[in-house]
Design a protein around this motif. Sequence first.
Motif, PDB file in Angstrom:
ATOM      1  N   ALA A   1      43.528 148.272  36.266  1.00 55.12           N
ATOM      2  CA  ALA A   1      44.390 147.295  36.564  1.00 55.12           C
ATOM      3  C   ALA A   1      43.341 146.021  36.448  1.00 55.12           C
ATOM      4  O   ALA A   1      43.316 144.849  36.013  1.00 55.12           O
ATOM      5  N   LEU A   2      42.298 146.208  37.336  1.00 57.57           N
ATOM      6  CA  LEU A   2      41.187 145.228  37.461  1.00 57.57           C
ATOM      7  C   LEU A   2      40.408 144.942  36.107  1.00 57.57           C
ATOM      8  O   LEU A   2      40.176 143.941  35.590  1.00 57.57           O
ATOM      9  N   GLU A   3      40.311 146.084  35.350  1.00 57.03           N
ATOM     10  CA  GLU A   3      39.367 146.077  34.234  1.00 57.03           C
ATOM     11  C   GLU A   3      40.245 145.095  32.934  1.00 57.03           C
ATOM     12  O   GLU A   3      39.706 144.402  32.371  1.00 57.03           O
ATOM     13  N   ARG A   4      41.470 145.440  33.218  1.00 59.68           N
ATOM     14  CA  ARG A   4      42.449 144.709  32.201  1.00 59.68           C
ATOM     15  C   ARG A   4      42.463 143.141  32.284  1.00 59.68           C
ATOM     16  O   ARG A   4      42.325 142.088  31.653  1.00 59.68           O
ATOM     17  N   LEU A   5      42.646 142.732  33.819  1.00 53.01           N
ATOM     18  CA  LEU A   5      42.570 141.368  34.392  1.00 53.01           C
ATOM     19  C   LEU A   5      41.474 140.757  33.866  1.00 53.01           C
ATOM     20  O   LEU A   5      41.406 139.583  33.811  1.00 53.01           O
ATOM     21  N   ARG A   6      40.496 141.635  34.299  1.00 52.74           N
ATOM     22  CA  ARG A   6      38.930 140.733  33.879  1.00 52.74           C
ATOM     23  C   ARG A   6      38.924 140.277  32.530  1.00 52.74           C
ATOM     24  O   ARG A   6      38.174 139.158  31.976  1.00 52.74           O
ATOM     25  N   ALA A   7      39.447 141.600  31.743  1.00 51.20           N
ATOM     26  CA  ALA A   7      39.004 141.263  30.459  1.00 51.20           C
ATOM     27  C   ALA A   7      39.973 140.157  29.556  1.00 51.20           C
ATOM     28  O   ALA A   7      39.342 139.415  28.828  1.00 51.20           O
ATOM     29  N   ALA A   8      41.093 140.131  30.320  1.00 48.41           N
ATOM     30  CA  ALA A   8      41.961 138.758  29.997  1.00 48.41           C
ATOM     31  C   ALA A   8      41.592 137.340  30.324  1.00 48.41           C
ATOM     32  O   ALA A   8      41.419 136.523  29.609  1.00 48.41           O
ATOM     33  N   ILE A   9      40.869 137.619  31.519  1.00 46.77           N
ATOM     34  CA  ILE A   9      40.151 136.202  31.967  1.00 46.77           C
ATOM     35  C   ILE A   9      38.843 135.706  31.457  1.00 46.77           C
ATOM     36  O   ILE A   9      38.658 134.691  31.174  1.00 46.77           O
ATOM     37  N   GLY A  10      38.074 136.784  31.052  1.00 46.72           N
ATOM     38  CA  GLY A  10      36.606 136.349  30.415  1.00 46.72           C
ATOM     39  C   GLY A  10      35.916 135.777  31.614  1.00 46.72           C
ATOM     40  O   GLY A  10      35.966 136.181  32.678  1.00 46.72           O
ATOM     41  N   ALA A  11      35.235 134.801  30.951  1.00 43.32           N
ATOM     42  CA  ALA A  11      34.269 133.900  31.473  1.00 43.32           C
ATOM     43  C   ALA A  11      34.924 132.749  32.463  1.00 43.32           C
ATOM     44  O   ALA A  11      34.251 132.009  33.193  1.00 43.32           O
ATOM     45  N   ARG A  12      36.189 132.631  32.405  1.00 44.50           N
ATOM     46  CA  ARG A  12      36.959 131.490  32.831  1.00 44.50           C
ATOM     47  C   ARG A  12      36.863 131.248  34.370  1.00 44.50           C
ATOM     48  O   ARG A  12      36.982 132.393  34.963  1.00 44.50           O
TER      49      ARG A  12
END
Length: 451
Positions: free
Chosen positions: A235-246
């Motif tokens: 879940a952490l990987e999916r959320l980080r990927a969705a957020i990117g560098a924002r």
Amino acid sequence: MTGGVQEADRRGALPLLAWRAATTLAAPLLPLWLARRARRGKEDPARLRERCGEGAERPPGPLLWLHGASVGESQSALPLIEALAEARPALRFLVTTGTLTAARLLTDRLPGALAGRVQHRFAPLDVPAHVARFLDGWRPDAAVFIESEIWPNLLLAARARGIPMALINARISDRSARGWGRLPGVARRLFGAFDLAIAQTEADAERLRALGARTARAWGNLKFAARPLPAPEPALERLRAAIGARPVLLAASTHPGEEAQVAEAHARLRQDLPDLLTIIAPRHPERGPALARELEGFDPALRSAGALPGPETAIYLADTLGELGLLYRVAGAALIGGSLVPHGGQNPLEAARLGCPVLLGPHTGNFTAIADRMLEAGAALRVADAAALAEAAGGVLTDADRARSMTTAAARIAADAGALPERMAAAIGTLLPAPAPEGDGDAAAHGYKDA
């Protein structure tokens, strides 16, 4: 002096008898009240009998009962349970809570190695018959109450049965102390029922001693020693990927009246941080749909609907349960909810342990000692309103050195009380039956000797 104390105690018996009578008379109506709460999602319909003291399944051997009303109390008990379990391998645990959320999170966060040694029940209502049924069924060897749970019928019934009791991580406000002080006989009977009283601060200990807990002492806050909140890696990987560098601003465990201020701060911040993502995690996730309507001008995405923040998502509503560990790990700064409105604030150390800079509103009465220490050490920033929140968050999100300095200071504070669970476990251990010597037959297998 002695005569005055005896007279106060005599007068104190009358309110306690009145409370016992009132709760007994109210008992026939309580099933209707529980059913109504169940329809509102505040009780588990399949477990309402536990609120009447039913459902005991006492395991063999020594049993310690711990009670924490809500999420914070029950979660702070986890490191204590781990310390006790390590020190007393034969010890079993009964944990009672008063809320559904606390029960769910206890199950989710209990270490797997302890799952077979810990049972959960919802606490019985403070009705004499319910309390008697609960205590007769479980027969705990000792009881631990966390923070400020004072239920007259329950405490007096446990004392009458000779169950040793501890009040730990205790806190009592000036206002509450003044209220109890108006009934000195009642206070002396109830607070004096504890064999062990460990307060969060010396001020709490002084108030407890004045109310009858003569041996109260201050050791610090058990919440300082809690483990970091968990986060499933997928879940952490999916959320980080969705957020990117924002850049990400998190408003954690918010209460009504705070979300609009956070949204205003977001609008101010977007002038300088156009790709800002603001995540709002309401303290009560069921408020998600209503918040989505309230913030419809920002077109928020709801996590409960399975959405992830897209490139155009301005506000992401994390209206789910038990995911703050995930959210703190992706945030560049976090406003601790309940502090922008007069609620008293939530625990800021949860963010600090995960390296997330902390922002606090003006209302931090629930965690005064923690908040003051963090502010003095530069581990947190105080904000008064939406404008101040925008200014402080902008400074932290754009200055990596400042953010690093805050998280380093916060980590030192969070680590200071690392030995507190073991210290408390040793004190509580004195209330339990002495472990039987190894090789003493069946008693040794259970960790105790029959009298």
